[in-house]
Design a protein around this motif. Structure first.
Motif, short mmCIF file in Angstrom:
data_model
loop_
_atom_site.label_atom_id
_atom_site.label_comp_id
_atom_site.label_asym_id
_atom_site.label_seq_id
_atom_site.Cartn_x
_atom_site.Cartn_y
_atom_site.Cartn_z
N ALA A 179 64.35 70.62 -28.87
CA ALA A 179 65.54 71.13 -29.51
C ALA A 179 64.87 71.58 -31.05
O ALA A 179 65.24 72.44 -31.53
CB ALA A 179 66.77 70.05 -29.63
N CYS A 180 63.82 71.04 -31.51
CA CYS A 180 63.17 71.21 -32.57
C CYS A 180 62.09 72.21 -32.71
O CYS A 180 61.46 72.39 -33.53
CB CYS A 180 62.97 69.95 -33.43
SG CYS A 180 64.69 69.18 -34.05
N LYS A 181 61.74 72.38 -31.38
CA LYS A 181 60.39 73.25 -31.24
C LYS A 181 60.41 74.56 -32.09
O LYS A 181 59.34 74.76 -33.05
CB LYS A 181 60.17 73.79 -29.67
CG LYS A 181 58.90 74.58 -29.61
CD LYS A 181 58.93 75.17 -28.32
CE LYS A 181 57.71 76.07 -27.90
NZ LYS A 181 57.43 77.12 -29.03
N GLY A 182 61.43 75.30 -32.17
CA GLY A 182 61.61 76.76 -32.69
C GLY A 182 61.57 76.27 -34.32
O GLY A 182 60.96 77.00 -35.07
N ASP A 183 62.31 75.24 -34.80
CA ASP A 183 62.45 74.94 -36.13
C ASP A 183 61.02 74.62 -36.80
O ASP A 183 60.71 74.88 -37.66
CB ASP A 183 63.58 74.00 -36.14
CG ASP A 183 65.01 74.42 -35.90
OD1 ASP A 183 65.26 75.57 -36.55
OD2 ASP A 183 65.24 74.02 -34.78
N SER A 215 68.43 74.87 -36.51
CA SER A 215 69.32 75.06 -35.33
C SER A 215 70.33 74.09 -35.34
O SER A 215 69.88 72.91 -35.86
CB SER A 215 68.74 75.34 -34.08
OG SER A 215 67.88 74.26 -33.68
N ALA A 216 71.39 74.02 -34.72
CA ALA A 216 72.33 73.11 -34.70
C ALA A 216 71.86 71.91 -33.73
O ALA A 216 72.14 70.76 -34.02
CB ALA A 216 73.70 73.51 -33.81
N LYS A 275 69.37 69.96 -35.77
CA LYS A 275 70.15 69.40 -37.00
C LYS A 275 70.48 68.09 -36.34
O LYS A 275 70.57 66.66 -36.86
CB LYS A 275 71.39 69.96 -37.45
CG LYS A 275 70.98 70.94 -38.64
CD LYS A 275 72.14 71.77 -38.94
CE LYS A 275 71.73 72.98 -39.82
NZ LYS A 275 73.00 73.78 -40.22
N LYS A 276 71.06 68.01 -35.48
CA LYS A 276 71.49 66.58 -34.48
C LYS A 276 70.39 65.70 -34.36
O LYS A 276 70.61 64.50 -34.69
CB LYS A 276 72.25 67.06 -33.28
CG LYS A 276 72.87 65.87 -32.44
CD LYS A 276 73.66 66.31 -31.29
CE LYS A 276 74.35 65.06 -30.70
NZ LYS A 276 73.94 63.67 -31.01
N VAL A 277 69.25 66.25 -33.89
CA VAL A 277 68.01 65.31 -33.78
C VAL A 277 67.46 64.51 -34.97
O VAL A 277 67.39 63.63 -35.16
CB VAL A 277 67.12 66.00 -32.94
CG1 VAL A 277 65.77 65.32 -33.01
CG2 VAL A 277 67.25 66.48 -31.70
N VAL A 278 67.69 65.50 -36.06
CA VAL A 278 67.23 64.98 -37.34
C VAL A 278 68.29 63.91 -37.64
O VAL A 278 67.97 62.88 -38.30
CB VAL A 278 67.01 66.07 -38.09
CG1 VAL A 278 66.80 65.48 -39.74
CG2 VAL A 278 65.61 67.00 -37.64
N ALA A 279 69.53 64.31 -37.67
CA ALA A 279 70.57 63.35 -38.21
C ALA A 279 70.54 62.12 -37.61
O ALA A 279 70.60 60.94 -37.94
CB ALA A 279 71.84 64.02 -38.20
N ASP A 280 70.31 62.11 -36.05
CA ASP A 280 70.31 61.02 -35.13
C ASP A 280 69.01 60.02 -35.68
O ASP A 280 69.15 58.79 -35.66
CB ASP A 280 70.30 61.32 -33.73
CG ASP A 280 71.55 61.84 -33.55
OD1 ASP A 280 72.44 61.72 -33.97
OD2 ASP A 280 71.45 62.43 -32.34
N ALA A 281 67.83 60.86 -35.90
CA ALA A 281 66.65 60.01 -36.59
C ALA A 281 66.91 59.36 -37.79
O ALA A 281 66.18 58.18 -37.84
CB ALA A 281 65.49 61.18 -36.18
N LYS A 282 67.62 59.77 -38.53
CA LYS A 282 67.90 59.21 -40.06
C LYS A 282 68.77 58.06 -39.73
O LYS A 282 68.80 57.38 -41.04
CB LYS A 282 68.20 60.39 -40.75
CG LYS A 282 67.05 61.40 -41.17
CD LYS A 282 67.61 62.60 -41.97
CE LYS A 282 68.07 62.16 -43.25
NZ LYS A 282 68.43 63.56 -44.01
N LYS A 283 69.56 57.73 -38.89
CA LYS A 283 70.46 56.54 -39.00
C LYS A 283 69.78 55.42 -38.71
O LYS A 283 68.97 55.39 -38.19
CB LYS A 283 71.33 57.20 -37.61
CG LYS A 283 72.20 58.18 -37.85
CD LYS A 283 73.47 58.44 -36.76
CE LYS A 283 74.17 59.39 -37.11
NZ LYS A 283 75.15 59.62 -35.72
#
Length: 76
Positions: free
Chosen positions: A33-37, A64-65, A68-76
């Motif tokens: 999900a974060c490859k392109g980013d 990308s949306a 963003k979700k992967v990063v937000a989940d990782a920060k929890k």
């Protein structure tokens, strides 16, 4: 071939960065999900020590949306 190996190593390190930050294993889908980013915003970031996650988080408004979700989940 070298680019593929380098990319695989970078995302392996990305997974470790996420794991250290969140103590959970991320799936291949989450890394994908974060490859392109990663390629667009963090390609020169040295993996390890949470640097890739920090780079992605710094660019949250541009991600990308899915990433963003992967990063937000990782920060929890």
């Amino acid at each position: 071939m070298i680019r593929t190996v380098t990319f695989a190593l970078a995302f392996g390190a990305l997974a470790f960065s996420f794991t250290a930050a969140n103590a959970q294993d991320f799936t291949a889908g989450q890394r994908a999900a974060c490859k392109g980013d990663y390629d667009q915003f963090c390609k020169g970031t040295m993996p390890g020590g949470g640097r890739v996650l920090a780079c992605l988080a710094k660019n949250t408004d541009k991600l990308s949306a899915a990433c963003k979700k992967v990063v937000a989940d990782a920060k929890k």
